[in-house]
Design a protein around this motif. Structure first.
Motif, PDB file in Angstrom:
ATOM      1  N   GLN A 159       0.825  -1.195   0.000  1.00 28.14           N
ATOM      2  CA  GLN A 159       0.000   0.000   0.000  1.00 28.14           C
ATOM      3  C   GLN A 159       0.865   1.253   0.000  1.00 28.14           C
ATOM      4  O   GLN A 159       0.559   2.230  -0.651  1.00 28.14           O
ATOM      5  CB  GLN A 159      -0.934   0.006   1.207  1.00 28.14           C
ATOM      6  CG  GLN A 159      -2.026  -1.026   1.117  1.00 28.14           C
ATOM      7  CD  GLN A 159      -2.857  -1.123   2.383  1.00 28.14           C
ATOM      8  OE1 GLN A 159      -2.544  -0.492   3.381  1.00 28.14           O
ATOM      9  NE2 GLN A 159      -3.899  -1.929   2.342  1.00 28.14           N
ATOM     10  N   GLU A 160       1.980   1.224   0.741  1.00 28.59           N
ATOM     11  CA  GLU A 160       2.870   2.382   0.782  1.00 28.59           C
ATOM     12  C   GLU A 160       3.534   2.606  -0.569  1.00 28.59           C
ATOM     13  O   GLU A 160       3.682   3.723  -1.017  1.00 28.59           O
ATOM     14  CB  GLU A 160       3.939   2.184   1.858  1.00 28.59           C
ATOM     15  CG  GLU A 160       3.402   2.243   3.263  1.00 28.59           C
ATOM     16  CD  GLU A 160       4.443   1.873   4.292  1.00 28.59           C
ATOM     17  OE1 GLU A 160       5.598   1.585   3.906  1.00 28.59           O
ATOM     18  OE2 GLU A 160       4.114   1.874   5.477  1.00 28.59           O
ATOM     19  N   VAL A 161       3.959   1.552  -1.232  1.00 33.39           N
ATOM     20  CA  VAL A 161       4.625   1.664  -2.522  1.00 33.39           C
ATOM     21  C   VAL A 161       3.647   2.156  -3.578  1.00 33.39           C
ATOM     22  O   VAL A 161       4.000   2.940  -4.440  1.00 33.39           O
ATOM     23  CB  VAL A 161       5.242   0.306  -2.933  1.00 33.39           C
ATOM     24  CG1 VAL A 161       5.745   0.340  -4.356  1.00 33.39           C
ATOM     25  CG2 VAL A 161       6.373  -0.049  -1.981  1.00 33.39           C
ATOM     26  N   ALA A 162       2.410   1.705  -3.520  1.00 28.83           N
ATOM     27  CA  ALA A 162       1.424   2.045  -4.534  1.00 28.83           C
ATOM     28  C   ALA A 162       0.979   3.498  -4.453  1.00 28.83           C
ATOM     29  O   ALA A 162       0.521   4.052  -5.436  1.00 28.83           O
ATOM     30  CB  ALA A 162       0.216   1.127  -4.406  1.00 28.83           C
ATOM     31  N   ALA A 163       1.120   4.139  -3.310  1.00 29.43           N
ATOM     32  CA  ALA A 163       0.659   5.514  -3.149  1.00 29.43           C
ATOM     33  C   ALA A 163       1.604   6.474  -3.866  1.00 29.43           C
ATOM     34  O   ALA A 163       2.813   6.430  -3.660  1.00 29.43           O
ATOM     35  CB  ALA A 163       0.574   5.863  -1.667  1.00 29.43           C
ATOM     36  N   PRO A 164       1.072   7.343  -4.738  1.00 29.62           N
ATOM     37  CA  PRO A 164       1.931   8.315  -5.423  1.00 29.62           C
ATOM     38  C   PRO A 164       2.393   9.387  -4.430  1.00 29.62           C
ATOM     39  O   PRO A 164       1.751   9.613  -3.408  1.00 29.62           O
ATOM     40  CB  PRO A 164       1.011   8.902  -6.492  1.00 29.62           C
ATOM     41  CG  PRO A 164      -0.364   8.711  -5.952  1.00 29.62           C
ATOM     42  CD  PRO A 164      -0.317   7.465  -5.123  1.00 29.62           C
ATOM     43  N   PRO A 165       3.500  10.050  -4.710  1.00 23.20           N
ATOM     44  CA  PRO A 165       3.957  11.092  -3.802  1.00 23.20           C
ATOM     45  C   PRO A 165       2.960  12.246  -3.754  1.00 23.20           C
ATOM     46  O   PRO A 165       2.268  12.524  -4.741  1.00 23.20           O
ATOM     47  CB  PRO A 165       5.299  11.528  -4.386  1.00 23.20           C
ATOM     48  CG  PRO A 165       5.302  11.048  -5.791  1.00 23.20           C
ATOM     49  CD  PRO A 165       4.378   9.882  -5.839  1.00 23.20           C
ATOM     50  N   ALA A 166       2.905  12.905  -2.617  1.00 23.00           N
ATOM     51  CA  ALA A 166       1.975  14.012  -2.443  1.00 23.00           C
ATOM     52  C   ALA A 166       2.364  15.163  -3.380  1.00 23.00           C
ATOM     53  O   ALA A 166       3.527  15.312  -3.773  1.00 23.00           O
ATOM     54  CB  ALA A 166       1.983  14.467  -0.989  1.00 23.00           C
ATOM     55  N   ALA A 167       1.376  15.985  -3.730  1.00 27.21           N
ATOM     56  CA  ALA A 167       1.596  17.079  -4.673  1.00 27.21           C
ATOM     57  C   ALA A 167       2.632  18.069  -4.150  1.00 27.21           C
ATOM     58  O   ALA A 167       3.461  18.566  -4.915  1.00 27.21           O
ATOM     59  CB  ALA A 167       0.275  17.795  -4.955  1.00 27.21           C
ATOM     60  N   ASP A 168       2.619  18.374  -2.850  1.00 32.57           N
ATOM     61  CA  ASP A 168       3.579  19.336  -2.314  1.00 32.57           C
ATOM     62  C   ASP A 168       5.008  18.800  -2.365  1.00 32.57           C
ATOM     63  O   ASP A 168       5.959  19.549  -2.577  1.00 32.57           O
ATOM     64  CB  ASP A 168       3.209  19.759  -0.894  1.00 32.57           C
ATOM     65  CG  ASP A 168       3.097  18.590   0.071  1.00 32.57           C
ATOM     66  OD1 ASP A 168       3.016  17.441  -0.395  1.00 32.57           O
ATOM     67  OD2 ASP A 168       3.088  18.838   1.297  1.00 32.57           O
ATOM     68  N   VAL A 169       5.174  17.488  -2.232  1.00 32.81           N
ATOM     69  CA  VAL A 169       6.505  16.878  -2.327  1.00 32.81           C
ATOM     70  C   VAL A 169       7.019  17.000  -3.755  1.00 32.81           C
ATOM     71  O   VAL A 169       8.189  17.330  -3.987  1.00 32.81           O
ATOM     72  CB  VAL A 169       6.468  15.408  -1.864  1.00 32.81           C
ATOM     73  CG1 VAL A 169       7.803  14.721  -2.113  1.00 32.81           C
ATOM     74  CG2 VAL A 169       6.085  15.321  -0.404  1.00 32.81           C
ATOM     75  N   VAL A 170       6.164  16.750  -4.735  1.00 36.34           N
ATOM     76  CA  VAL A 170       6.555  16.872  -6.141  1.00 36.34           C
ATOM     77  C   VAL A 170       6.924  18.324  -6.451  1.00 36.34           C
ATOM     78  O   VAL A 170       7.940  18.604  -7.105  1.00 36.34           O
ATOM     79  CB  VAL A 170       5.418  16.377  -7.058  1.00 36.34           C
ATOM     80  CG1 VAL A 170       5.729  16.653  -8.516  1.00 36.34           C
ATOM     81  CG2 VAL A 170       5.153  14.899  -6.829  1.00 36.34           C
ATOM     82  N   LEU A 171       6.127  19.271  -5.965  1.00 35.13           N
ATOM     83  CA  LEU A 171       6.380  20.682  -6.201  1.00 35.13           C
ATOM     84  C   LEU A 171       7.705  21.118  -5.572  1.00 35.13           C
ATOM     85  O   LEU A 171       8.506  21.828  -6.200  1.00 35.13           O
ATOM     86  CB  LEU A 171       5.218  21.525  -5.653  1.00 35.13           C
ATOM     87  CG  LEU A 171       5.296  23.030  -5.877  1.00 35.13           C
ATOM     88  CD1 LEU A 171       5.334  23.331  -7.369  1.00 35.13           C
ATOM     89  CD2 LEU A 171       4.126  23.739  -5.232  1.00 35.13           C
ATOM     90  N   LEU A 172       7.966  20.698  -4.344  1.00 32.86           N
ATOM     91  CA  LEU A 172       9.229  21.044  -3.687  1.00 32.86           C
ATOM     92  C   LEU A 172      10.425  20.445  -4.425  1.00 32.86           C
ATOM     93  O   LEU A 172      11.475  21.080  -4.531  1.00 32.86           O
ATOM     94  CB  LEU A 172       9.213  20.585  -2.231  1.00 32.86           C
ATOM     95  CG  LEU A 172       8.308  21.382  -1.297  1.00 32.86           C
ATOM     96  CD1 LEU A 172       8.224  20.701   0.065  1.00 32.86           C
ATOM     97  CD2 LEU A 172       8.812  22.808  -1.143  1.00 32.86           C
TER      98      LEU A 172
END
Length: 137
Positions: free
Chosen positions: A111-124
């Motif tokens: 479940q942890e692997v399948a979750a995409p990174p949060a939008a704020d993490v991608v933006l940072l």
């Protein structure tokens, strides 16, 4: 808040109810494992060892003395056969719990692997990469 209301809040929490269910299921599972060891595993082992009943194995320190009915002396013995049965039961229960925890960890990890990174993490990360690109070399 009154003590009764506080107790009700405590008792109705999900964790307490989950723990109660776990204890009940654990007790039933312990009985199943005890039966498995006593009636299924130990008889063939006893047969292979020449008919030894492990639950009856003991080291007698002082034998019982019933010669005088007024002063009966009970047997004093170390019952290591019963301990061997209990040890086998523990190993089986520990192995079953190990398998359960391993399966839960595998499901949690997926479940942890399948979750995409949060939008704020991608933006940072994008901001960091842009700042690195603009630094003079």
């Amino acid at each position: 808040m009154g003590m009764l209301q506080e107790f009700k809040t405590f008792a109705m929490r999900g964790n307490v109810i989950d723990l109660a269910v776990g204890v009940v299921i654990g007790g039933a599972f312990g009985k199943i494992v005890s039966s498995l060891v006593d009636q299924i595993i130990m008889p063939p082992i006893g047969w292979l060892t020449g008919g030894i009943d492990f639950s009856q194995l003991k080291w007698i320190i002082r034998p019982a003395d019933n010669s005088d009915p007024a002063h009966k002396v009970a047997e004093v013995a170390v019952q290591y056969g019963a301990f061997i049965n209990t040890l086998i039961q523990f190993v089986i229960i520990a192995f079953a719990i190990f398998l359960l925890v391993k399966a839960i960890n595998r499901l949690t990890h997926r479940q942890e692997v399948a979750a995409p990174p949060a939008a704020d993490v991608v933006l940072l990360a994008e901001i960091r990469d842009l700042l690195k690109a603009q630094q003079p070399k």
